[in-house]
Design a protein around this motif. Structure first.
Motif, PDB file in Angstrom:
ATOM      1  N   SER A   1      13.434 -17.005 -38.379  1.00 62.90           N
ATOM      2  CA  SER A   1      13.873 -18.679 -39.574  1.00 62.90           C
ATOM      3  C   SER A   1      14.351 -19.709 -39.492  1.00 62.90           C
ATOM      4  O   SER A   1      14.000 -20.663 -39.587  1.00 62.90           O
ATOM      5  CB  SER A   1      12.941 -18.372 -41.085  1.00 62.90           C
ATOM      6  OG  SER A   1      12.627 -18.570 -41.278  1.00 62.90           O
ATOM      7  N   GLU A   2      16.057 -19.350 -39.373  1.00 63.31           N
ATOM      8  CA  GLU A   2      16.427 -20.696 -39.577  1.00 63.31           C
ATOM      9  C   GLU A   2      17.230 -21.306 -38.806  1.00 63.31           C
ATOM     10  O   GLU A   2      17.195 -22.469 -38.813  1.00 63.31           O
ATOM     11  CB  GLU A   2      17.768 -20.574 -40.914  1.00 63.31           C
ATOM     12  CG  GLU A   2      17.031 -19.550 -42.375  1.00 63.31           C
ATOM     13  CD  GLU A   2      17.814 -19.628 -43.361  1.00 63.31           C
ATOM     14  OE1 GLU A   2      17.523 -19.805 -44.324  1.00 63.31           O
ATOM     15  OE2 GLU A   2      19.306 -19.290 -43.017  1.00 63.31           O
ATOM     16  N   LEU A   3      17.139 -20.600 -36.886  1.00 62.39           N
ATOM     17  CA  LEU A   3      17.242 -21.017 -36.329  1.00 62.39           C
ATOM     18  C   LEU A   3      15.822 -21.471 -35.169  1.00 62.39           C
ATOM     19  O   LEU A   3      16.126 -22.112 -34.756  1.00 62.39           O
ATOM     20  CB  LEU A   3      17.937 -20.113 -35.226  1.00 62.39           C
ATOM     21  CG  LEU A   3      19.579 -19.168 -35.818  1.00 62.39           C
ATOM     22  CD1 LEU A   3      19.931 -18.233 -35.227  1.00 62.39           C
ATOM     23  CD2 LEU A   3      20.598 -20.485 -35.843  1.00 62.39           C
ATOM     24  N   CYS A   4      14.891 -21.022 -35.969  1.00 65.14           N
ATOM     25  CA  CYS A   4      13.809 -21.717 -34.964  1.00 65.14           C
ATOM     26  C   CYS A   4      13.796 -23.119 -35.012  1.00 65.14           C
ATOM     27  O   CYS A   4      13.802 -23.795 -36.045  1.00 65.14           O
ATOM     28  CB  CYS A   4      12.465 -20.925 -35.404  1.00 65.14           C
ATOM     29  SG  CYS A   4      10.821 -22.077 -34.944  1.00 65.14           S
TER      30      CYS A   4
ATOM     31  N   ILE B   1       4.485 -13.786 -30.584  1.00 64.55           N
ATOM     32  CA  ILE B   1       5.612 -13.560 -31.181  1.00 64.55           C
ATOM     33  C   ILE B   1       4.939 -12.185 -32.448  1.00 64.55           C
ATOM     34  O   ILE B   1       4.226 -11.846 -33.129  1.00 64.55           O
ATOM     35  CB  ILE B   1       6.643 -14.590 -32.009  1.00 64.55           C
ATOM     36  CG1 ILE B   1       6.592 -15.773 -30.441  1.00 64.55           C
ATOM     37  CG2 ILE B   1       7.919 -14.468 -32.480  1.00 64.55           C
ATOM     38  CD1 ILE B   1       7.526 -15.754 -29.882  1.00 64.55           C
ATOM     39  N   SER B   2       5.903 -11.398 -31.737  1.00 62.33           N
ATOM     40  CA  SER B   2       4.872 -10.422 -32.842  1.00 62.33           C
ATOM     41  C   SER B   2       6.901 -10.165 -34.049  1.00 62.33           C
ATOM     42  O   SER B   2       8.156 -10.058 -33.195  1.00 62.33           O
ATOM     43  CB  SER B   2       4.794  -8.608 -32.563  1.00 62.33           C
ATOM     44  OG  SER B   2       3.894  -9.536 -31.347  1.00 62.33           O
TER      45      SER B   2
ATOM     46  N   CYS C   1       9.572 -20.428 -27.924  1.00 58.29           N
ATOM     47  CA  CYS C   1      11.319 -21.339 -26.321  1.00 58.29           C
ATOM     48  C   CYS C   1      11.819 -19.373 -26.630  1.00 58.29           C
ATOM     49  O   CYS C   1      12.553 -19.181 -26.279  1.00 58.29           O
ATOM     50  CB  CYS C   1      11.935 -21.864 -26.826  1.00 58.29           C
ATOM     51  SG  CYS C   1      12.342 -20.813 -29.774  1.00 58.29           S
ATOM     52  N   GLY C   2      11.371 -18.663 -27.269  1.00 55.26           N
ATOM     53  CA  GLY C   2      12.028 -17.197 -27.511  1.00 55.26           C
ATOM     54  C   GLY C   2      13.574 -16.911 -28.052  1.00 55.26           C
ATOM     55  O   GLY C   2      14.139 -15.969 -27.975  1.00 55.26           O
ATOM     56  N   LYS C   3      14.077 -18.046 -28.893  1.00 54.37           N
ATOM     57  CA  LYS C   3      14.989 -18.218 -29.836  1.00 54.37           C
ATOM     58  C   LYS C   3      14.938 -16.833 -30.508  1.00 54.37           C
ATOM     59  O   LYS C   3      15.897 -16.459 -30.697  1.00 54.37           O
ATOM     60  CB  LYS C   3      15.231 -19.668 -30.107  1.00 54.37           C
ATOM     61  CG  LYS C   3      16.601 -19.028 -30.630  1.00 54.37           C
ATOM     62  CD  LYS C   3      17.388 -20.974 -31.407  1.00 54.37           C
ATOM     63  CE  LYS C   3      18.927 -20.551 -31.355  1.00 54.37           C
ATOM     64  NZ  LYS C   3      19.207 -22.124 -31.458  1.00 54.37           N
TER      65      LYS C   3
END
Lengths: 292, 291, 112
Positions: free
Chosen positions: A111-114, A97-98, A78-80
């Motif tokens: 991490s927490e918003l994923c 994702i790098s 999603c790219g968030k």
């Protein structure tokens, strides 16, 4: 803070090369003749104290910071994560994702918003701490891995190690990184007294004034040690007088000190003038400890 | 246009004194950039006039709108840097702790937090005592030296060099091996390393040379105060030759450096042995760079 | 083939920008059509952090086959670009885009 907790003395300077390492190492060795002393090298980008403290290495511990690691299976691309990262440490390159560890500030936002927990936080080595011991002198230094760009997390970590592991030692000397930017602010945090080392030259004065401004803004109690006295001019002394800053000791300019120092030797036992300066500093430290 | 960056790894080796001397020798041929923004000193030697100044912003800083804040405490809970604290019933932010990650802004249910550009210092464009243009800066206390200010100083210097058709940019680099050093290296044609024959001097030289090698920038080395410890100077020479670094010069310990500094002069404006050596190095460098 | 240059200007006579992350412009040459496409990178240039990875992200979106630049990306950005199957040529300092292109054609540029 209870009176049992260690007295923390920071040794700092506005610019590098003023004699911060010379003073830290000699003061630590000198004080350890009388009572257990801890020296902490917080100049994590360029730690040098170990070159002078000739003590056996006890152990080494890796230090980690917390960084997100991509879990491809869980990711819905999603790219968030890349959008919320202010530091461009998380980048979306097509279907990948790098994560760039050295740019990561460990804020945990990605991490927490994923939405799918595809960026769990894991440990990443940012440096290591080495522990030395010689008689009454304990010494630790932390060193940033080459290529890691952020000193502050390692400085904070080293602080807490000193606090936890060496709480029984009454005097902690902290050799701080040079400058006035965030590493110095981190290094002098929670210290009770700051010794600013300077030299009697226009460069020394300019940088001392910056360091003084920093210490005042941080609300620190501090004093000045003039190194290489007699080498330049009297402008530093005049400045201290004007600003009502105590000059707690001076180390004279002697070629012999520079020569001994260049070979990695401690000088306090061979050079009386250095010993005298250390005696004066020790008195100030004692006073600060008693007042607390 | 060529750019020479002077670096040292550790402080106190004489990097700025030597850079200042180069700046005087270059005269109006060069644009000068002081990238040692943490402890900028070159202005003490080159007497710039601070003619133009502008504020510099870097990164962002959280700001709480106290009218919208309901003291729910989510920001304080989420912030990994301990930047929020409760004081007299309201949340306040410690700007020195805030890293500008913006996580609080995203999670605040009331939309009470915004991010604003963080003022981090000032940039100056000056004319020096030798008539050259100099770009320099002052970092605010406790501000992060992220490399962006260094990049800004360098970019301005490079733009001015183009605009004024100058062939050279002389850069006093940042100490250490972190982000600011990397920024001061960007775009460099040649790096001059200034070291001294002490155990820490050699140690730091090895580390900084490792960083420069990564960028594949050619470099040379000056051993300052070489006679303080001739044996260590030999070790440094050995390190230089076995790592593809040009040997530029050995300068004896010379009290004229400090004397000159006390008079706000560079070493090449005095009569001293070091003067001749530095003039020779500068001639070698300009030949290397402008051809 | 699409060839990307880091450049200080927008034309064929512009100089190569030695910097990768903080390059002023990215100029793309489409070899088939001989057209130049110019991408302004000034927003990234002014980022406090991660200019290298941000520019790498842009490169990904542009998908050139070849990148010609100066110092070359730092370790961070180089790692990012490795995933992109892009050939990277460095050390094109002080060349115009045209000169850099010719050097690349005759094989005198260093490949990373």
């Amino acid at each position: 803070m209870t009176s049992k907790s260690p007295l923390k003395i920071a040794i700092a300077s506005g610019k590098g090369g003023t004699g911060k390492t010379l003073l830290s190492t000699n003061l630590a060795a000198y004080l350890s003749q009388f009572e257990p002393t801890l020296l902490v090298d917080l100049d994590v980008e360029e730690p040098n104290d170990a070159l002078f403290i000739n003590a056996p290495l006890l152990s080494t511990a890796n230090q980690h910071k917390m960084i997100p690691v991509w879990n491809e299976q869980e990711c819905i691309l999603c790219g968030k994560c890349a959008r919320v990262c202010k530091f461009h440490a998380v980048v979306q390159l097509g279907r990948t994702i790098s994560v760039f560890n050295q740019l990561c500030h460990s804020c945990y936002a990605c991490s927490e918003l994923c939405p799918t927990n595809a960026l769990p936080i894991q440990t990443h080595k940012m440096g290591e701490t080495r522990f030395f011991e010689k008689g009454n002198l304990s010494f630790i230094e932390s060193r940033l891995v080459v290529g890691e760009e952020q000193a502050v997390p390692l400085i904070n970590k080293t602080h807490s190690i000193a606090q936890q592991k060496y709480n029984h030692i009454k005097t902690h000397l902290l050799d701080c990184p040079p400058g006035t930017s965030c590493p110095v602010v981190a290094a002098t945090k929670d210290t009770h007294y700051v010794i600013l080392v300077t030299e009697p030259t226009p460069f020394g004065l300019n940088d001392l004034a910056l360091a003084v401004e920093t210490m005042r803004q941080l609300g620190k109690d501090f004093g000045v040690v003039i190194n290489r006295e007699g080498h330049g001019n009297s402008s530093v002394k005049e400045y201290c007088q004007r600003e009502q800053i105590p000059v707690i000791a001076s180390i004279p300019f002697q070629r012999e000190i520079a020569e001994l120092y260049s070979t990695g030797q401690l000088v306090y036992s061979t050079i009386p003038a250095v010993r005298q300066a250390l005696e004066q500093i020790a008195l100030v430290i004692k006073e600060k400890g008693a007042k607390r | 246009m060529k750019e020479v960056v002077i670096l040292s790894g550790k402080g106190g080796t004489g990097k700025t004194s030597i850079t200042g001397a180069f700046a005087v020798l270059a005269g109006q041929q060069a644009i000068i950039a002081d990238c040692d923004v943490d402890a900028a000193n070159m202005h003490l030697l080159l007497a710039p006039d601070f003619a133009e100044k502008s504020d510099f912003y870097s990164g962002e800083l959280a700001v709480i709108d106290s009218n919208k804040c309901t003291q729910c405490g989510i920001c304080a809970y989420k912030c990994r840097f301990g930047a929020f604290s409760l004081s007299n019933g309201t949340y306040v932010l410690d700007p020195l702790s805030c890293e500008g990650c913006g996580y609080c802004q995203i999670t605040c249910p009331e939309g009470a937090i915004s991010l604003v550009p963080r003022k981090a210092g000032q940039v100056f464009v000056s004319t020096t005592k030798v008539g050259s243009t100099m770009v320099h800066a002052k970092l605010d206390i406790g501000a992060e030296n992220s490399g962006k200010l260094v990049a800004k100083v360098k970019n301005s210097a490079q733009e001015l060099a183009k605009l004024k058709h100058k062939e050279l940019v002389v850069v006093d680099g940042s100490p250490g091996i972190g982000c600011p050093v990397v920024s001061s290296l960007a775009g460099a044609s040649y790096v001059v390393l200034v070291t001294e024959p002490t155990v820490s001097g050699l140690h730091d030289l090895e580390r900084i040379a490792g960083v420069i090698q990564k960028f594949r920038i050619p470099m040379g080395c000056i051993i300052n105060k070489f006679d303080i410890n001739p044996e260590m100077s030999n070790q440094i020479s050995h390190f230089i030759s076995s790592n593809g670094i040009d040997y530029l010069a050995s300068i004896p310990f010379d009290p004229s450096f400090t004397k000159a500094m006390a008079e706000a002069k560079t070493i090449v404006e005095t009569q001293s042995p070091a003067k001749l050596i530095i003039e020779e190095v500068w001639a070698t460098l300009t030949k290397k760079l402008i051809n | 083939m699409k060839i990307a240059f880091t450049a200080v200007g927008t034309t064929w006579d512009s100089q190569i920008d030695s910097r990768f992350g903080r390059t002023e412009f990215i100029v793309i040459l489409n070899e088939e059509t001989q057209q130049l496409e110019v991408i302004d990178n000034s927003a990234v240039k002014n980022e406090a952090h991660g200019a290298g990875t941000a520019t790498a992200q842009k490169m990904y979106e542009l998908k050139p086959d070849v990148l010609i630049t100066g110092n070359g990306p730092g370790d961070t950005a180089a790692t990012a670009l490795k995933n992109l199957n892009m050939k990277i040529f460095v050390d094109a300092h002080n060349l115009t885009l045209e000169q850099a292109y010719n050097s690349y054609k005759n094989g005198s540029l260093k490949q990373l």
